[in-house]
Design a protein around this motif. Structure first.
Motif, mmCIF file in Angstrom:
data_model
loop_
_atom_site.group_PDB
_atom_site.id
_atom_site.type_symbol
_atom_site.label_atom_id
_atom_site.label_comp_id
_atom_site.label_asym_id
_atom_site.label_seq_id
_atom_site.Cartn_x
_atom_site.Cartn_y
_atom_site.Cartn_z
ATOM 1 N N GLN A 87 0.864 -1.217 0.225
ATOM 2 C CA GLN A 87 -0.070 0.017 -0.104
ATOM 3 C C GLN A 87 0.709 1.143 0.014
ATOM 4 O OE1 GLN A 87 -3.183 -2.331 2.839
ATOM 5 N NE2 GLN A 87 -2.912 -0.075 3.059
ATOM 6 N N LEU A 88 2.089 1.208 0.383
ATOM 7 C CA LEU A 88 3.069 2.263 0.702
ATOM 8 C C LEU A 88 3.388 2.579 -0.712
ATOM 9 C CD1 LEU A 88 4.139 4.356 2.596
ATOM 10 C CD2 LEU A 88 5.821 2.703 3.234
ATOM 11 N N PRO A 90 3.163 2.813 -3.820
ATOM 12 C CA PRO A 90 2.666 3.644 -4.925
ATOM 13 C C PRO A 90 2.522 5.192 -4.535
ATOM 14 C CG PRO A 90 0.963 1.766 -4.655
ATOM 15 C CD PRO A 90 2.325 1.609 -3.454
ATOM 16 N N ARG A 91 2.378 5.289 -3.187
ATOM 17 C CA ARG A 91 2.410 6.758 -2.636
ATOM 18 C C ARG A 91 3.858 7.293 -2.487
ATOM 19 N NH1 ARG A 91 -2.218 4.190 -1.510
ATOM 20 N NH2 ARG A 91 -3.894 5.368 -1.711
ATOM 21 N N LEU A 92 4.787 6.425 -2.296
ATOM 22 C CA LEU A 92 6.287 6.760 -1.821
ATOM 23 C C LEU A 92 6.841 7.166 -3.104
ATOM 24 C CD1 LEU A 92 7.943 7.517 0.682
ATOM 25 C CD2 LEU A 92 8.460 5.199 0.448
ATOM 26 N N PRO A 94 5.749 7.515 -6.827
ATOM 27 C CA PRO A 94 4.470 7.497 -7.704
ATOM 28 C C PRO A 94 4.995 7.264 -9.290
ATOM 29 C CG PRO A 94 5.079 9.685 -6.954
ATOM 30 C CD PRO A 94 5.869 8.512 -6.166
ATOM 31 N N CYS A 111 -3.941 -1.267 -5.216
ATOM 32 C CA CYS A 111 -3.115 -0.206 -4.442
ATOM 33 C C CYS A 111 -2.564 0.697 -5.514
ATOM 34 C CB CYS A 111 -2.094 -0.750 -3.665
ATOM 35 S SG CYS A 111 -2.498 -1.878 -2.150
ATOM 36 N N TRP A 112 -2.238 0.386 -6.417
ATOM 37 C CA TRP A 112 -1.219 1.378 -7.463
ATOM 38 C C TRP A 112 -2.477 2.119 -8.213
ATOM 39 C CZ3 TRP A 112 3.517 2.847 -8.230
ATOM 40 C CH2 TRP A 112 4.465 2.101 -7.594
ATOM 41 N N ALA A 115 -3.729 4.953 -6.028
ATOM 42 C CA ALA A 115 -2.609 6.087 -6.056
ATOM 43 C C ALA A 115 -2.685 6.879 -7.182
ATOM 44 C CB ALA A 115 -1.189 5.735 -5.686
ATOM 45 N N THR A 117 -2.138 5.543 -10.448
ATOM 46 C CA THR A 117 -1.534 4.990 -11.501
ATOM 47 C C THR A 117 -2.305 4.099 -12.357
ATOM 48 O OG1 THR A 117 0.354 4.723 -10.004
ATOM 49 C CG2 THR A 117 0.369 3.532 -12.054
#
Length: 336
Positions: A87-88, A90-92, A94, A111-112, A115, A117
């Motif tokens: 989960q982390l 894609p945000r960290l 991008p 999850c991507w 975010a 994507t």
């Protein structure tokens, strides 16, 4: 089903509602978790009563680097389970577009997409190189498909050329053949992030412990995003003790190889065709819906796939009582 309609194994309460007359206890074969866990040692009360010390986290990263084949603990980030890392990332880090080798664990694409994507699922590994970023599970869940290390290196190089990212989820790699040459030996690499799941291999999924391995700069960014005390005191202590236990890991891999072959035989005898898997689960093809329901009524939970109604995934029983229940449930009706 879970959040956003994603399917997962291991939901025994839901199975009990669906099969209310099933005998207890349920035999849960719906996950790929080692059914014979690493033996837990006694833990000091301070593992529960004190905030973890940074030195304990550093020591865990050191033993994880050694166990997974990373040259430097600076390449390791420890997290409370691989799911949080999924989960982390894609945000960290991008990415505008991502190609995923599928079908595979659905949380990655979900999850991507969450975010922002644009995610495209491809069926051949060669197609991954055409995007700006790529993701695959190696070995894959649920069919056990593998990409050799040389192919991973070439793909990571292609991603690096265009400033992209390659995420390789190795959740089921620990007990597979070829671990003498882990993919972590490709690190440090500017485009590569590897994920490792402690709980599946060591049979301690409830502990919630997982790792990301990457070039030091990326690993440091992941650790910073997780913040202090991300891993609990008990998980730090157990991970530090279990990861260096190479003898246990070798014995578990040998036992599971035999058990996987035993399960293949039972499934083939029942008229199912084994089409893939790892030492922690097997994928069979056949009348999956009917078998899933029949086994559920017998108190045995398997993993069905709505998108592939001919697929049924089986975990491994952990003791002879479990094997006997499964064998009895797989026998043709009326065969005694």
């Amino acid at each position: 089903m879970t959040r956003d309609g994603l399917e997962h194994g291991g939901r025994l309460d839901a199975a009990r509602r669906r099969f209310p007359g099933a005998p207890e206890p349920f035999l849960d074969l719906s996950t790929g978790i080692n059914p014979v866990p690493w033996p837990l040692p006694p833990l000091p009360p301070t593992a529960f009563t004190r905030l973890p010390e940074p030195e304990a986290e550093a020591a865990l990263r050191a033993v994880a680097a050694a166990a997974y084949g990373a040259a430097d603990p600076a390449m390791v980030a420890a997290a409370p389970g691989t799911q949080l890392l999924i989960q982390l990332l894609p945000r960290l880090f991008p990415q505008p577009r991502l190609r995923v080798l599928g079908p595979t664990y659905a949380e990655h694409a979900a999850c991507w997409r969450a975010a922002g994507t644009v995610v495209e699922e491809v069926e051949e590994a060669a197609a991954l190189a055409g995007g700006g970023a790529a993701l695959l599970c190696n070995p894959n869940n649920p069919d056990g498909r593998r990409l050799p290390r040389d192919a991973l290196r070439a793909l990571a190089d292609r991603m690096a050329e265009r400033g992209g990212l390659l995420v390789v989820d190795e959740a089921f790699a620990d007990l597979e053949p070829g671990e003498a040459e882990p993919a972590a030996a490709l690190l440090p690499h500017p485009a590569l992030i590897l994920l490792r799941s402690f709980g599946k291999s060591y049979g301690l999924a409830g502990l919630r412990l997982g790792f990301a391995l990457a070039a030091p700069e990326r690993a440091m960014a992941i650790r910073a995003a997780l913040g202090p005390w991300a891993v609990s005191g008990p998980a730090l202590a157990i991970g530090r003790a279990a990861l260096p236990d190479a003898a246990w890991r070798l014995a578990a891999a040998a036992r599971l190889a035999g058990d996987a072959a035993r399960l293949d035989g039972l499934l083939e005898d029942a008229g199912l065709r084994v089409v893939g898997g790892t030492r922690l689960f097997r994928l069979a093809r056949g009348e999956a819906g009917a078998w899933h329901a029949r086994l559920g009524r017998a108190g045995i939970l398997t993993r069905a796939f709505a998108a592939r109604p001919d697929w049924l995934r089986f975990g491994l029983p952990g003791d002879e009582a479990g094997w006997a229940r499964l064998e009895a449930a797989l026998r043709p009706a009326g065969s005694g």
